[in-house]
Design an enzyme around this catalytic site. Structure first.
Site, PDB file in Angstrom:
ATOM      1  N   TYR A  53     -29.227  54.160 -50.763  1.00 62.68           N
ATOM      2  CA  TYR A  53     -28.726  55.043 -49.708  1.00 62.68           C
ATOM      3  C   TYR A  53     -27.367  55.627 -50.113  1.00 62.68           C
ATOM      4  O   TYR A  53     -27.116  56.830 -49.962  1.00 62.68           O
ATOM      5  CB  TYR A  53     -28.610  54.228 -48.424  1.00 62.68           C
ATOM      6  N   ARG A  71     -16.585  44.363 -40.192  1.00 65.79           N
ATOM      7  CA  ARG A  71     -17.083  45.731 -40.033  1.00 65.79           C
ATOM      8  C   ARG A  71     -16.238  46.474 -39.012  1.00 65.79           C
ATOM      9  O   ARG A  71     -15.742  45.892 -38.051  1.00 65.79           O
ATOM     10  CB  ARG A  71     -18.547  45.745 -39.555  1.00 65.79           C
ATOM     11  N   HIS A  83     -29.221  48.334 -37.284  1.00 68.34           N
ATOM     12  CA  HIS A  83     -27.920  47.819 -37.696  1.00 68.34           C
ATOM     13  C   HIS A  83     -27.538  46.637 -36.795  1.00 68.34           C
ATOM     14  O   HIS A  83     -28.174  46.378 -35.777  1.00 68.34           O
ATOM     15  CB  HIS A  83     -26.866  48.922 -37.598  1.00 68.34           C
ATOM     16  N   LYS A 101     -26.140  59.546 -50.607  1.00 66.99           N
ATOM     17  CA  LYS A 101     -25.043  60.128 -49.815  1.00 66.99           C
ATOM     18  C   LYS A 101     -23.905  60.630 -50.719  1.00 66.99           C
ATOM     19  O   LYS A 101     -23.272  61.637 -50.424  1.00 66.99           O
ATOM     20  CB  LYS A 101     -24.528  59.115 -48.791  1.00 66.99           C
ATOM     21  N   HIS A 111     -31.718  66.083 -34.656  1.00 66.46           N
ATOM     22  CA  HIS A 111     -31.151  66.118 -33.300  1.00 66.46           C
ATOM     23  C   HIS A 111     -31.603  64.974 -32.389  1.00 66.46           C
ATOM     24  O   HIS A 111     -31.020  64.770 -31.338  1.00 66.46           O
ATOM     25  CB  HIS A 111     -31.483  67.448 -32.623  1.00 66.46           C
ATOM     26  N   SER A 134     -21.650  58.415 -45.296  1.00 71.12           N
ATOM     27  CA  SER A 134     -21.516  57.059 -44.764  1.00 71.12           C
ATOM     28  C   SER A 134     -20.439  56.310 -45.538  1.00 71.12           C
ATOM     29  O   SER A 134     -20.212  56.567 -46.727  1.00 71.12           O
ATOM     30  CB  SER A 134     -22.847  56.335 -44.944  1.00 71.12           C
ATOM     31  N   SER A 135     -19.817  55.345 -44.879  1.00 69.20           N
ATOM     32  CA  SER A 135     -18.763  54.558 -45.544  1.00 69.20           C
ATOM     33  C   SER A 135     -19.317  53.677 -46.652  1.00 69.20           C
ATOM     34  O   SER A 135     -18.546  53.133 -47.449  1.00 69.20           O
ATOM     35  CB  SER A 135     -18.023  53.698 -44.522  1.00 69.20           C
ATOM     36  N   CYS A 136     -20.658  53.526 -46.725  1.00 68.47           N
ATOM     37  CA  CYS A 136     -21.205  52.675 -47.791  1.00 68.47           C
ATOM     38  C   CYS A 136     -21.199  53.372 -49.153  1.00 68.47           C
ATOM     39  O   CYS A 136     -21.617  52.789 -50.147  1.00 68.47           O
ATOM     40  CB  CYS A 136     -22.597  52.173 -47.439  1.00 68.47           C
TER      41      CYS A 136
HETATM   42  O1  GFB Z   1     -25.266  46.607 -39.694  1.00 64.82           O
HETATM   43  P1  GFB Z   1     -25.864  45.977 -40.899  1.00 64.82           P
HETATM   44  O2  GFB Z   1     -27.345  45.865 -40.905  1.00 64.82           O
HETATM   45  O3  GFB Z   1     -25.491  46.751 -42.201  1.00 64.82           O
HETATM   46  O4  GFB Z   1     -25.264  44.492 -41.079  1.00 64.82           O
HETATM   47  P2  GFB Z   1     -24.254  46.911 -43.210  1.00 64.82           P
HETATM   48  C1  GFB Z   1     -23.902  44.206 -40.974  1.00 64.82           C
HETATM   49  C2  GFB Z   1     -23.661  42.709 -41.036  1.00 64.82           C
HETATM   50  O5  GFB Z   1     -24.175  42.107 -39.851  1.00 64.82           O
HETATM   51  C3  GFB Z   1     -24.343  41.981 -42.202  1.00 64.82           C
HETATM   52  C4  GFB Z   1     -24.959  40.972 -40.158  1.00 64.82           C
HETATM   53  O6  GFB Z   1     -23.466  40.999 -42.686  1.00 64.82           O
HETATM   54  C5  GFB Z   1     -25.566  41.341 -41.523  1.00 64.82           C
HETATM   55  O7  GFB Z   1     -26.029  40.189 -42.201  1.00 64.82           O
HETATM   56  N1  GFB Z   1     -25.940  40.707 -39.100  1.00 64.82           N
HETATM   57  C6  GFB Z   1     -25.943  39.615 -38.272  1.00 64.82           C
HETATM   58  C7  GFB Z   1     -27.002  41.455 -38.743  1.00 64.82           C
HETATM   59  N2  GFB Z   1     -26.986  39.623 -37.445  1.00 64.82           N
HETATM   60  C8  GFB Z   1     -27.672  40.775 -37.709  1.00 64.82           C
HETATM   61  C9  GFB Z   1     -28.848  41.329 -37.156  1.00 64.82           C
HETATM   62  O8  GFB Z   1     -29.492  40.773 -36.266  1.00 64.82           O
HETATM   63  N3  GFB Z   1     -29.248  42.532 -37.663  1.00 64.82           N
HETATM   64  C10 GFB Z   1     -28.547  43.182 -38.656  1.00 64.82           C
HETATM   65  N4  GFB Z   1     -28.991  44.376 -39.100  1.00 64.82           N
HETATM   66  N5  GFB Z   1     -27.437  42.639 -39.220  1.00 64.82           N
HETATM   67  C11 GFB Z   1     -25.442  49.141 -43.593  1.00 64.82           C
HETATM   68  C12 GFB Z   1     -26.099  49.809 -44.763  1.00 64.82           C
HETATM   69  O9  GFB Z   1     -24.799  48.047 -44.118  1.00 64.82           O
HETATM   70  O10 GFB Z   1     -24.498  49.945 -42.957  1.00 64.82           O
HETATM   71  C13 GFB Z   1     -26.474  51.201 -44.504  1.00 64.82           C
HETATM   72  O11 GFB Z   1     -27.170  49.004 -45.210  1.00 64.82           O
HETATM   73  C14 GFB Z   1     -25.397  51.995 -43.785  1.00 64.82           C
HETATM   74  O12 GFB Z   1     -26.820  51.814 -45.710  1.00 64.82           O
HETATM   75  C15 GFB Z   1     -24.847  51.247 -42.608  1.00 64.82           C
HETATM   76  O13 GFB Z   1     -24.373  52.310 -44.664  1.00 64.82           O
HETATM   77  C16 GFB Z   1     -23.675  51.924 -41.961  1.00 64.82           C
HETATM   78  O14 GFB Z   1     -22.986  47.309 -42.508  1.00 64.82           O
HETATM   79  O15 GFB Z   1     -24.116  45.702 -44.081  1.00 64.82           O
END
Ligand code: GFB
Length: 311
Positions: free
Chosen positions: A137, A210, A180, A141, A12, A108-110
């Site tokens: 992950y 995305r 994220h 899921k 929560h 999750s969509s992954c």
């Molecule tokens: O949101 P994100 O970490 O996860 O990254 P995923 C999405 C995209 O954004 C990747 C880019 O191509 C990253 O390289 N990106 C750019 C960044 N700048 C940044 C930054 O500063 N931080 C982050 N984190 N990313 C996740 C999964 O995948 O999505 C999980 O790993 C889950 O398991 C989640 O499913 C919803 O969309 O790639």
């Protein structure tokens, strides 16, 4: 589910769980139970059984999970598979054992294959190999969703599942190492604006696409399904529209009011090239999202400003 039904929201305090709490409270549900991590560790089977035996919840939103962005998934693969599998096994089994009337599992969509055709239909599950950075992950899921279906098949339970796209909103994680992309960029742009930094660093090439859903819309979908759907189908939840990471960064720059440069660090992974959900199944039964990306970004940025002022 009546307004006085005993509803347990697992997780929560998280992004999704806190949005479900807001939604339930705003609709007048009065008998919601919660436990913090200190009070109940859901990876502990004995503690979880004892909680169910005493509390006897009737309805469950299973939003407790270990989650994180692309970097956290790559660095802690063992934690991501172990913790999520344990939570699912313990909560789903106890829900069956103690006669829970209905459970909604958050996936999750992954879960879908890295190279799935776009937009991704629910039928594409297990039709190809997974994306390597989030395989642990995703496997957990997929198991959770399958477990719900198999318990329904063998024991006649009423356990349903949703597979949301990338989520964002209040109570998100803004830690740059584990978050994220969307909360990370809000923070990076905000700090760059305050410090008059010449550029903001973006991971990867900026070309992956995305889809982003405001978390209060997901909470709305969860309650909608809890009230209106029973069966063995699971549901993609999203907007049906996506943007490139570069477009997201430009939009966040606009919302935050930062006019500097974008620098792409291509030593960081891109992850899945695209994961746009086909949301026709949930549309068909009468639900669609309400919050457009720009509006959701403004709300989330306002939340971030308030939250950082409180620290
Ligand atoms: O949101 P994100 O970490 O996860 O990254 P995923 C999405 C995209 O954004 C990747 C880019 O191509 C990253 O390289 N990106 C750019 C960044 N700048 C940044 C930054 O500063 N931080 C982050 N984190 N990313 C996740 C999964 O995948 O999505 C999980 O790993 C889950 O398991 C989640 O499913 C919803 O969309 O790639």
């Amino acid at each position: 589910m009546d307004k006085t039904s005993k509803i347990y929201v697992a997780g929560h305090t998280g992004l999704v769980g806190s949005a479900i709490m807001r939604k339930l409270e705003s609709e007048g549900y009065t008998n919601i139970i919660t436990r913090t991590f200190e009070e109940l560790d859901l990876t502990d089977q004995k503690a979880t059984r004892e909680f169910f035996e005493k509390a006897r919840p009737e309805y469950i939103f299973l939003a407790a999970a270990k989650v994180g962005g692309i970097q956290a998934n790559s660095v802690y693969p063992a934690d991501f598979i172990y913790i999520n599998l344990m939570i699912e096994c313990n909560v789903i089994k106890a829900s069956h054992e103690f006669g829970v009337k209905k459970l909604l599992f958050l996936g999750s969509s992954c879960i879908y294959p890295k190279m799935a055709p776009q937009p991704i239909k629910e039928e594409y599950l297990l039709s190809g190999y997974l994306e390597e950075t989030n395989e642990p992950y995703a496997l957990a899921k997929i198991s959770g969703l399958k477990m719900c279906q198999y318990f329904n098949k063998q024991y006649g339970t009423n356990f349903i599942s949703v597979m949301p796209t990338n989520l964002y909103g209040p109570n998100d994680n803004f830690d740059l190492n584990t978050s994220h992309v969307l909360p990370a960029l809000i923070r990076k742009f905000h700090e760059a604006k305050i410090n008059n930094a010449p550029y903001v660093e973006i991971w990867g090439t900026g070309t992956p696409r995305r889809e982003f859903l405001f978390v209060d819309d997901l909470a709305d979908a969860c309650l909608f399904l809890m009230k209106n759907y029973s069966g063995n189908d699971f549901f993609n939840i999203g907007t049906g529209e996506d943007v490139t990471i570069r477009e997201l960064a430009e939009l966040i720059g606009e919302v935050v009011g930062y006019n500097g440069e974008l620098k792409f660090d291509t030593s960081k992974p891109d992850g899945t090239p695209r994961k746009l959900l086909d949301v026709s199944r949930i549309h068909k039964i009468g639900w669609r999202h309400k919050t457009e990306l720009k509006k959701g970004l403004r709300t989330t940025y306002e939340y971030y400003i308030r939250a950082t002022r409180m620290v």
